[in-house]
Design an enzyme around this catalytic site. Structure first.
Site, PDB file in Angstrom:
ATOM      1  N   ASN A  13       0.918  -1.304   0.009  1.00 16.55           N
ATOM      2  CA  ASN A  13       0.083   0.218  -0.024  1.00 16.55           C
ATOM      3  C   ASN A  13       0.889   1.245   0.051  1.00 16.55           C
ATOM      4  O   ASN A  13       1.615   1.389   0.966  1.00 16.55           O
ATOM      5  CB  ASN A  13      -1.175  -0.198   1.192  1.00 16.55           C
ATOM      6  CG  ASN A  13      -1.643   1.326   1.301  1.00 16.55           C
ATOM      7  OD1 ASN A  13      -1.760   1.922   0.323  1.00 16.55           O
ATOM      8  ND2 ASN A  13      -2.070   1.532   2.643  1.00 16.55           N
ATOM      9  N   LYS A  15       0.387   4.217  -0.311  1.00 18.70           N
ATOM     10  CA  LYS A  15      -0.510   5.461   0.252  1.00 18.70           C
ATOM     11  C   LYS A  15      -0.235   6.593  -0.566  1.00 18.70           C
ATOM     12  O   LYS A  15      -0.094   6.380  -1.727  1.00 18.70           O
ATOM     13  CB  LYS A  15       0.303   5.793   1.780  1.00 18.70           C
ATOM     14  CG  LYS A  15       0.015   4.482   2.495  1.00 18.70           C
ATOM     15  CD  LYS A  15       0.486   4.935   4.030  1.00 18.70           C
ATOM     16  CE  LYS A  15       0.539   3.441   4.909  1.00 18.70           C
ATOM     17  NZ  LYS A  15       0.295   3.653   6.126  1.00 18.70           N
ATOM     18  N   HIS A  99      -9.421   1.167   4.461  1.00 19.58           N
ATOM     19  CA  HIS A  99      -8.298   1.465   5.276  1.00 19.58           C
ATOM     20  C   HIS A  99      -8.431   2.321   6.470  1.00 19.58           C
ATOM     21  O   HIS A  99      -9.133   3.619   6.436  1.00 19.58           O
ATOM     22  CB  HIS A  99      -7.198   2.170   4.432  1.00 19.58           C
ATOM     23  CG  HIS A  99      -5.643   1.912   4.699  1.00 19.58           C
ATOM     24  ND1 HIS A  99      -5.580   2.927   5.878  1.00 19.58           N
ATOM     25  CD2 HIS A  99      -4.857   0.862   4.658  1.00 19.58           C
ATOM     26  CE1 HIS A  99      -4.018   2.443   6.183  1.00 19.58           C
ATOM     27  NE2 HIS A  99      -3.721   1.369   5.592  1.00 19.58           N
ATOM     28  N   GLU A 101      -6.805   4.804   7.590  1.00 21.14           N
ATOM     29  CA  GLU A 101      -6.284   6.217   7.264  1.00 21.14           C
ATOM     30  C   GLU A 101      -7.662   6.994   6.654  1.00 21.14           C
ATOM     31  O   GLU A 101      -8.035   7.831   6.804  1.00 21.14           O
ATOM     32  CB  GLU A 101      -5.406   6.414   6.559  1.00 21.14           C
ATOM     33  CG  GLU A 101      -4.061   6.131   7.233  1.00 21.14           C
ATOM     34  CD  GLU A 101      -2.686   5.587   6.448  1.00 21.14           C
ATOM     35  OE1 GLU A 101      -2.725   5.589   5.319  1.00 21.14           O
ATOM     36  OE2 GLU A 101      -2.010   5.190   7.057  1.00 21.14           O
ATOM     37  N   GLU A 171      -5.700  -5.129  10.235  1.00 17.24           N
ATOM     38  CA  GLU A 171      -4.687  -3.861  10.550  1.00 17.24           C
ATOM     39  C   GLU A 171      -4.960  -3.140  11.866  1.00 17.24           C
ATOM     40  O   GLU A 171      -5.898  -2.446  11.830  1.00 17.24           O
ATOM     41  CB  GLU A 171      -4.577  -3.168   9.482  1.00 17.24           C
ATOM     42  CG  GLU A 171      -4.361  -3.885   7.926  1.00 17.24           C
ATOM     43  CD  GLU A 171      -3.751  -2.721   7.022  1.00 17.24           C
ATOM     44  OE1 GLU A 171      -2.762  -3.153   6.513  1.00 17.24           O
ATOM     45  OE2 GLU A 171      -4.276  -1.581   7.159  1.00 17.24           O
ATOM     46  N   GLY A 177       2.105   1.955  10.530  1.00 19.07           N
ATOM     47  CA  GLY A 177       2.918   3.301  10.415  1.00 19.07           C
ATOM     48  C   GLY A 177       3.418   3.650  11.915  1.00 19.07           C
ATOM     49  O   GLY A 177       4.146   5.014  11.998  1.00 19.07           O
ATOM     50  N   SER A 217       3.042  -2.191  10.177  1.00 17.20           N
ATOM     51  CA  SER A 217       4.508  -2.287  10.454  1.00 17.20           C
ATOM     52  C   SER A 217       5.035  -3.615  10.124  1.00 17.20           C
ATOM     53  O   SER A 217       6.084  -4.097  10.895  1.00 17.20           O
ATOM     54  CB  SER A 217       4.912  -1.852  11.765  1.00 17.20           C
ATOM     55  OG  SER A 217       4.413  -0.513  11.969  1.00 17.20           O
TER      56      SER A 217
HETATM   57  C1  PEP Z   1      -0.761  -0.031   5.856  1.00 15.89           C
HETATM   58  O1  PEP Z   1      -0.710   1.184   5.125  1.00 15.89           O
HETATM   59  O2  PEP Z   1      -1.782  -0.825   5.416  1.00 15.89           O
HETATM   60  C2  PEP Z   1       0.012  -0.458   6.558  1.00 15.89           C
HETATM   61  C3  PEP Z   1       0.011  -1.566   7.189  1.00 15.89           C
HETATM   62  O3  PEP Z   1       1.227   0.467   6.766  1.00 15.89           O
HETATM   63  P1  PEP Z   1       2.552   0.172   7.550  1.00 15.89           P
HETATM   64  O4  PEP Z   1       3.243  -1.209   6.954  1.00 15.89           O
HETATM   65  O5  PEP Z   1       3.704   1.317   7.183  1.00 15.89           O
HETATM   66  O6  PEP Z   1       2.353   0.104   9.035  1.00 15.89           O
END
Ligand code: PEP
Length: 257
Positions: A13, A15, A99, A101, A171, A177, A217
């Protein structure tokens, strides 16, 4: 059906990152690194402006392209939005929906995630539907209630046949993040819980067929342990998907997982 017959999916992803030349450079770097990967579906979910570049750069390779969102209406007066049909027509295969975000900064709700999921399925896209609890909700010991509610609402009135075309990404919001990864045991526990919810809402067969990823992460150092878990069928990767060598390490971990 067991984990070894569900194909793992590792999806990046990106972003709001990468201009078109940067997107092309990243995919050109990634292509030879993963060219021999067979047992894992590799997906790069990229900003709308990069879709055409990404599709051209990955044509004929084992890297699939996804978008990061779509609107639920087919067309009309929705300035700034992109429909599922527009993505499908381009040759996009996957779309990330719900997501955290989007839920956090753009007021998306389970109701709109459900509508977007239906629109994506109707257009022939494969939705990657994200669910996950806030840190506060985990601390209050209501993770399972939160996840059960999201699964019920996000997949409301979606048939068994269609839910099998979806990927679910667990998630935990506190791990996205932040550099704080869920432990492999925490990831397995919630992914298994999601599978149990699918068995309750649909059937054992559906539950065993659906790919459930972990995201939050995940990186080159912790991927192997996470994807080794029975109910973790790959990952949705943010930051680490922007570095071709790291993303490759994660993909190879899933190939062995
Ligand atoms: C994500 O954007 O879905 C995500 C898991 O980000 P990160 O791996 O940076 O935590």
């Amino acid at each position: 059906m067991k984990k070894n017959v569900r194909k793992a999916i590792i999806a990046g992803n990106w972003k709001m990152n990468k201009t078109r030349p940067e997107a092309k450079a990243l995919l050109e770097e990634l292509k030879p690194l993963v060219a021999d990967v067979k047992g894992v579906e590799i997906v790069a979910c990229v900003p709308f402006t990069n879709l055409e570049t990404a599709l051209a750069a990955t044509e004929g390779t084992n890297i699939k392209i996804g978008a990061e969102n779509c609107h639920f209406e087919k067309s009309g007066a929705f300035t700034g939005e992109i429909s599922a049909d527009m993505l499908a027509e381009m040759g996009v295969e996957y779309v990330v929906l719900g997501h955290s975000e989007r839920r956090q900064y753009f007021n998306e709700t389970d109701e709109t995630v459900n509508k977007r999921t239906k629109a994506a399925l109707a257009a022939g896209l494969k939705p990657i539907v994200c669910v996950g609890e806030l840190l506060w909700e985990r601390e209050c010991n209501i993770t399972e209630e939160v996840i059960a509610r999201q699964i019920k609402l996000d997949f409301f009135a979606i048939s068994a046949e269609d839910v099998k075309k979806c990927v679910i990404a667990y998630e935990p919001v506190w791990a996205i993040g932040t550099g704080k990864t869920a432990t492999a045991e925490q990831a397995e526990e919630v992914c298994a819980f999601i599978r149990a919810q699918l068995a309750k809402l649909y059937s054992e067969d559906v539950a065993e067929a659906v790919t459930i990823q972990y995201g939050g992460s995940m990186n080159a150092g912790n991927a192997e342990e996470l994807v080794s878990k029975t109910n973790v069928d790959g990952g949705l990767i943010g930051g680490a998907s922007l570095k071709a060598p790291d993303f490759t390490t994660i993909i190879k971990a899933a190939e062995n997982g």
